[in-house]
Design a protein around this motif. Structure first.
Motif, PDB file in Angstrom:
ATOM      1  N   LEU A  26      11.178  -4.633  -0.925  1.00 37.34           N
ATOM      2  CA  LEU A  26      10.612  -5.689  -0.087  1.00 37.34           C
ATOM      3  C   LEU A  26      11.401  -5.853   1.203  1.00 37.34           C
ATOM      4  O   LEU A  26      12.633  -5.901   1.182  1.00 37.34           O
ATOM      5  CB  LEU A  26      10.613  -7.022  -0.845  1.00 37.34           C
ATOM      6  N   GLN A  27      10.675  -5.951   2.317  1.00 38.70           N
ATOM      7  CA  GLN A  27      11.282  -6.208   3.626  1.00 38.70           C
ATOM      8  C   GLN A  27      11.024  -7.670   3.980  1.00 38.70           C
ATOM      9  O   GLN A  27       9.876  -8.070   4.151  1.00 38.70           O
ATOM     10  CB  GLN A  27      10.664  -5.298   4.687  1.00 38.70           C
TER      11      GLN A  27
ATOM     12  N   LYS B  18       7.373  -2.408   0.882  1.00 41.33           N
ATOM     13  CA  LYS B  18       7.683  -1.175   1.597  1.00 41.33           C
ATOM     14  C   LYS B  18       6.790  -0.012   1.184  1.00 41.33           C
ATOM     15  O   LYS B  18       6.398   0.804   2.017  1.00 41.33           O
ATOM     16  CB  LYS B  18       9.150  -0.816   1.415  1.00 41.33           C
ATOM     17  N   ALA B  19       6.443   0.082  -0.082  1.00 38.49           N
ATOM     18  CA  ALA B  19       5.648   1.212  -0.571  1.00 38.49           C
ATOM     19  C   ALA B  19       4.228   1.213  -0.019  1.00 38.49           C
ATOM     20  O   ALA B  19       3.621   2.272   0.130  1.00 38.49           O
ATOM     21  CB  ALA B  19       5.609   1.212  -2.097  1.00 38.49           C
ATOM     22  N   THR B  20       3.691   0.029   0.286  1.00 40.03           N
ATOM     23  CA  THR B  20       2.298  -0.065   0.737  1.00 40.03           C
ATOM     24  C   THR B  20       2.152  -0.563   2.171  1.00 40.03           C
ATOM     25  O   THR B  20       1.084  -0.422   2.761  1.00 40.03           O
ATOM     26  CB  THR B  20       1.489  -1.007  -0.179  1.00 40.03           C
ATOM     27  N   GLY B  21       3.190  -1.204   2.688  1.00 38.08           N
ATOM     28  CA  GLY B  21       3.103  -1.809   4.009  1.00 38.08           C
ATOM     29  C   GLY B  21       2.338  -3.114   4.026  1.00 38.08           C
ATOM     30  O   GLY B  21       2.106  -3.697   5.081  1.00 38.08           O
ATOM     31  N   LYS B  22       1.938  -3.603   2.858  1.00 39.20           N
ATOM     32  CA  LYS B  22       1.143  -4.837   2.767  1.00 39.20           C
ATOM     33  C   LYS B  22       2.043  -6.072   2.717  1.00 39.20           C
ATOM     34  O   LYS B  22       3.120  -6.042   2.135  1.00 39.20           O
ATOM     35  CB  LYS B  22       0.273  -4.818   1.513  1.00 39.20           C
TER      36      LYS B  22
ATOM     37  N   SER C  41       2.149 -14.713  -7.892  1.00 39.82           N
ATOM     38  CA  SER C  41       2.317 -13.395  -8.506  1.00 39.82           C
ATOM     39  C   SER C  41       1.080 -12.508  -8.349  1.00 39.82           C
ATOM     40  O   SER C  41       1.208 -11.281  -8.238  1.00 39.82           O
ATOM     41  CB  SER C  41       2.711 -13.512  -9.984  1.00 39.82           C
ATOM     42  N   LEU C  42      -0.114 -13.085  -8.294  1.00 33.04           N
ATOM     43  CA  LEU C  42      -1.311 -12.281  -8.065  1.00 33.04           C
ATOM     44  C   LEU C  42      -1.280 -11.688  -6.653  1.00 33.04           C
ATOM     45  O   LEU C  42      -1.592 -10.504  -6.457  1.00 33.04           O
ATOM     46  CB  LEU C  42      -2.582 -13.100  -8.270  1.00 33.04           C
TER      47      LEU C  42
ATOM     48  N   PHE D  76       1.352  -4.843  -3.895  1.00 31.63           N
ATOM     49  CA  PHE D  76       1.891  -3.590  -4.431  1.00 31.63           C
ATOM     50  C   PHE D  76       0.803  -2.546  -4.709  1.00 31.63           C
ATOM     51  O   PHE D  76       1.110  -1.383  -4.927  1.00 31.63           O
ATOM     52  CB  PHE D  76       2.699  -3.849  -5.706  1.00 31.63           C
ATOM     53  N   GLU D  77      -0.473  -2.962  -4.703  1.00 28.75           N
ATOM     54  CA  GLU D  77      -1.556  -2.033  -4.997  1.00 28.75           C
ATOM     55  C   GLU D  77      -1.776  -1.066  -3.845  1.00 28.75           C
ATOM     56  O   GLU D  77      -1.863  -1.471  -2.683  1.00 28.75           O
ATOM     57  CB  GLU D  77      -2.865  -2.778  -5.242  1.00 28.75           C
TER      58      GLU D  77
END
Length: 100
Positions: free
Chosen positions: A32-33, A60-64, A90-91, A97-98
């Protein structure tokens, strides 16, 4: 009640014997950024404390983005945090992360 999970350990109570809580917080920046983290209130009653606020982070993995209010509940004994429970969207975090 929401619990903060770090791998196979919960930071709720004495389950963090192996230092999993420390490892969780050490590895958070890999995923997380932070964009914004604002604490609006801190409430204390004896050994219990609650921090209320708002946070925004980028996965970071998705840019979302992950944007959520939060409540962090701490128990402090002998100057150490012995219990930490987080309440957040949490949702919204799961969606961030999706992959598309």
């Amino acid at each position: 009640m929401a619990h903060l999970w770090c791998g196979g350990c919960s930071l709720d109570g004495p389950t963090d014997h192996e230092g999993g809580g420390r490892e969780f917080f050490r590895t958070l920046p890999r995923h997380l950024q932070p964009v914004d983290f604002t604490v609006s209130s801190i409430l204390v009653d004896g050994k219990e404390a609650v921090a209320l606020g708002h946070m925004e982070q980028i996965v970071k993995a998705t840019g979302k983005p992950f944007v959520s209010p939060f409540a962090f509940h701490f128990t402090v004994e002998a100057g150490k945090i012995t219990r930490y429970v987080t309440f957040e969207g949490s949702l919204a975090l799961a969606h961030a992360f999706e992959a598309n």
